[in-house]
Design an enzyme around this catalytic site. Structure first.
Site, PDB file in Angstrom:
ATOM      1  N   ARG A  27       0.292   5.325  -0.228  1.00  0.00           N
ATOM      2  CA  ARG A  27       0.829   4.747  -1.462  1.00  0.00           C
ATOM      3  C   ARG A  27       1.475   5.859  -2.254  1.00  0.00           C
ATOM      4  O   ARG A  27       0.820   6.836  -2.597  1.00  0.00           O
ATOM      5  CB  ARG A  27      -0.327   4.190  -2.319  1.00  0.00           C
ATOM      6  CG  ARG A  27      -0.738   2.838  -1.993  1.00  0.00           C
ATOM      7  CD  ARG A  27      -1.513   2.140  -3.083  1.00  0.00           C
ATOM      8  NE  ARG A  27      -2.354   2.930  -3.968  1.00  0.00           N
ATOM      9  CZ  ARG A  27      -3.096   2.402  -4.924  1.00  0.00           C
ATOM     10  NH1 ARG A  27      -3.088   1.100  -5.131  1.00  0.00           N
ATOM     11  NH2 ARG A  27      -3.847   3.142  -5.691  1.00  0.00           N
ATOM     12  N   THR A  82       5.268   5.207  -7.671  1.00  0.00           N
ATOM     13  CA  THR A  82       5.769   3.823  -7.568  1.00  0.00           C
ATOM     14  C   THR A  82       4.679   2.870  -7.086  1.00  0.00           C
ATOM     15  O   THR A  82       4.811   1.649  -7.237  1.00  0.00           O
ATOM     16  CB  THR A  82       6.932   3.734  -6.554  1.00  0.00           C
ATOM     17  OG1 THR A  82       6.404   4.051  -5.260  1.00  0.00           O
ATOM     18  CG2 THR A  82       8.044   4.704  -6.900  1.00  0.00           C
ATOM     19  N   ASP A 133     -11.110   6.987  -4.083  1.00  0.00           N
ATOM     20  CA  ASP A 133     -10.069   7.157  -3.063  1.00  0.00           C
ATOM     21  C   ASP A 133     -10.739   7.266  -1.695  1.00  0.00           C
ATOM     22  O   ASP A 133     -11.381   8.270  -1.381  1.00  0.00           O
ATOM     23  CB  ASP A 133      -9.249   8.411  -3.371  1.00  0.00           C
ATOM     24  CG  ASP A 133      -8.050   8.535  -2.448  1.00  0.00           C
ATOM     25  OD1 ASP A 133      -8.231   8.455  -1.210  1.00  0.00           O
ATOM     26  OD2 ASP A 133      -6.924   8.697  -2.942  1.00  0.00           O
ATOM     27  N   ASP A 191      -9.792  10.311   0.623  1.00  0.00           N
ATOM     28  CA  ASP A 191     -10.354  11.581   0.146  1.00  0.00           C
ATOM     29  C   ASP A 191     -11.860  11.638   0.384  1.00  0.00           C
ATOM     30  O   ASP A 191     -12.398  12.673   0.786  1.00  0.00           O
ATOM     31  CB  ASP A 191     -10.065  11.757  -1.352  1.00  0.00           C
ATOM     32  CG  ASP A 191      -8.627  12.185  -1.608  1.00  0.00           C
ATOM     33  OD1 ASP A 191      -7.948  12.605  -0.651  1.00  0.00           O
ATOM     34  OD2 ASP A 191      -8.176  12.088  -2.771  1.00  0.00           O
TER      35      ASP A 191
HETATM   36  C1  PRP Z   1      -5.355   3.812   0.362  1.00  0.00           C
HETATM   37  C2  PRP Z   1      -6.129   2.839   1.234  1.00  0.00           C
HETATM   38  C3  PRP Z   1      -5.080   1.800   1.567  1.00  0.00           C
HETATM   39  C4  PRP Z   1      -4.255   1.749   0.305  1.00  0.00           C
HETATM   40  C5  PRP Z   1      -4.655   0.526  -0.470  1.00  0.00           C
HETATM   41  O1  PRP Z   1      -4.584   4.640   1.146  1.00  0.00           O
HETATM   42  O2  PRP Z   1      -6.704   3.444   2.364  1.00  0.00           O
HETATM   43  O3  PRP Z   1      -4.278   2.132   2.673  1.00  0.00           O
HETATM   44  O4  PRP Z   1      -4.578   2.927  -0.453  1.00  0.00           O
HETATM   45  O5  PRP Z   1      -3.852   0.392  -1.591  1.00  0.00           O
HETATM   46  P1  PRP Z   1      -2.813  -0.808  -1.756  1.00  0.00           P
HETATM   47  O6  PRP Z   1      -3.527  -2.058  -1.370  1.00  0.00           O
HETATM   48  O7  PRP Z   1      -2.482  -0.762  -3.225  1.00  0.00           O
HETATM   49  O8  PRP Z   1      -1.626  -0.521  -0.896  1.00  0.00           O
HETATM   50  P2  PRP Z   1      -3.748   5.852   0.497  1.00  0.00           P
HETATM   51  O9  PRP Z   1      -2.400   5.376   0.114  1.00  0.00           O
HETATM   52  O10 PRP Z   1      -4.560   6.487  -0.583  1.00  0.00           O
HETATM   53  O11 PRP Z   1      -3.537   6.836   1.720  1.00  0.00           O
HETATM   54  P3  PRP Z   1      -4.618   7.735   2.513  1.00  0.00           P
HETATM   55  O12 PRP Z   1      -5.494   6.801   3.294  1.00  0.00           O
HETATM   56  O13 PRP Z   1      -3.768   8.572   3.393  1.00  0.00           O
HETATM   57  O14 PRP Z   1      -5.405   8.530   1.512  1.00  0.00           O
HETATM   58  N1  URA Z   2      -6.791   3.192  -2.460  1.00  0.00           N
HETATM   59  C1  URA Z   2      -8.041   3.705  -2.508  1.00  0.00           C
HETATM   60  O1  URA Z   2      -8.394   4.585  -1.689  1.00  0.00           O
HETATM   61  N2  URA Z   2      -8.878   3.271  -3.456  1.00  0.00           N
HETATM   62  C2  URA Z   2      -8.557   2.315  -4.344  1.00  0.00           C
HETATM   63  O2  URA Z   2      -9.392   1.946  -5.185  1.00  0.00           O
HETATM   64  C3  URA Z   2      -7.256   1.781  -4.286  1.00  0.00           C
HETATM   65  C4  URA Z   2      -6.399   2.218  -3.320  1.00  0.00           C
END
Ligand code: PRP
Ligand code: URA
Length: 217
Positions: free
Chosen positions: A110, A114, A208, A211
């Site tokens: 994400r 944006t 997150d 993380d």
């Molecule tokens: C997190 C999570 C999802 C997304 C959910 O990933 O693992 O993929 O956010 O959010 P959304 O429903 O609003 O799209 P992130 O973008 O943080 O990436 P990462 O797993 O690489 O940390």
């Molecule tokens: N992505 C995450 O990892 N946590 C949230 O709460 C939302 C999006």
């Protein structure tokens, strides 16, 4: 189970073991090792619901007592599709129950400003159009990542009816948006939380997921 959203293709697995384990990883003091282990355990438990409608076929066998006709999986092939990064934490738990499944990867993050999903990697088994696809990601927040991942699968030949989306924590906003975009995709969550905050994090959520799973921050 999901009457409060009135979406028939949405199931919350509110089994006591799942709720207990989810509470463990929601705690902010839960460290990376425990987080990873418990995500793995919850994913294994969720494999039951995700695979609930896999087709069966009759087979004649012989028990020590007599001949009998029983059921076995009909061999419909499965692929697990983690959305990177955090979806990776859910793969091994499901694989431990469905060890012959193939694994495809979708890299999606994400954009922090944006909040739109950005695709950076896709590697699928060649025959996804013939497989039941379990798309896995711990978090369904705005729904943007899940929708973009499923769009990417359909673009490559997947049948929407063959896709299940499995997450740990969902927000009402994301469930509604994903269901609107892909009404034939069954959504399975371990929890339906309250809402999103101003940064589109799930409340109460677990923070997150990527993380926490990988110890980055
Ligand atoms: C997190 C999570 C999802 C997304 C959910 O990933 O693992 O993929 O956010 O959010 P959304 O429903 O609003 O799209 P992130 O973008 O943080 O990436 P990462 O797993 O690489 O940390
Ligand atoms: N992505 C995450 O990892 N946590 C949230 O709460 C939302 C999006």
């Amino acid at each position: 189970m999901s009457q409060n959203l009135n979406i028939d293709n949405f199931v919350v697995m509110d089994h006591p073991l799942i709720q207990h384990k989810l509470t463990m990883i929601r705690r902010k003091e839960c460290g990376t090792k425990e987080f990873r282990e418990v995500v793995n355990e919850i994913s294994m438990l969720m494999a039951y619901e995700v695979s609930r409608d896999l087709p069966l076929e009759e087979v004649e066998i012989e028990t020590p007592i007599c001949k009998t006709v029983q059921h076995q999986l009909s061999g419909k092939k499965v692929a697990i599709i983690p959305i990177l990064r955090a979806g990776l934490g859910m793969v091994d738990g499901i694989l431990s129950l469905i060890p012959a499944a193939k694994v495809g990867h979708i890299g999606m993050y994400r954009d922090h400003e944006t909040l739109e999903p950005v695709e950076y990697f896709v590697k699928m088994p060649s025959d996804i159009s013939e497989r039941t696809l379990f798309v896995v990601d711990p978090m369904l927040a705005t729904g943007g990542s899940a929708i973009a991942a499923i769009d990417a699968l359909i673009k490559r030949g997947a049948d929407e009816h063959s896709i299940r989306f499995c997450c740990l924590v969902s927000a009402p906003e994301g469930v509604r948006k994903l269901h609107e975009a892909h009404p034939n995709v069954k959504i399975i969550a371990a929890a339906l939380d309250e809402h999103l905050n101003e940064a589109s994090y799930i409340v109460p959520g677990l923070g997150d997921a990527g993380d926490r799973l990988f110890g980055t921050k």
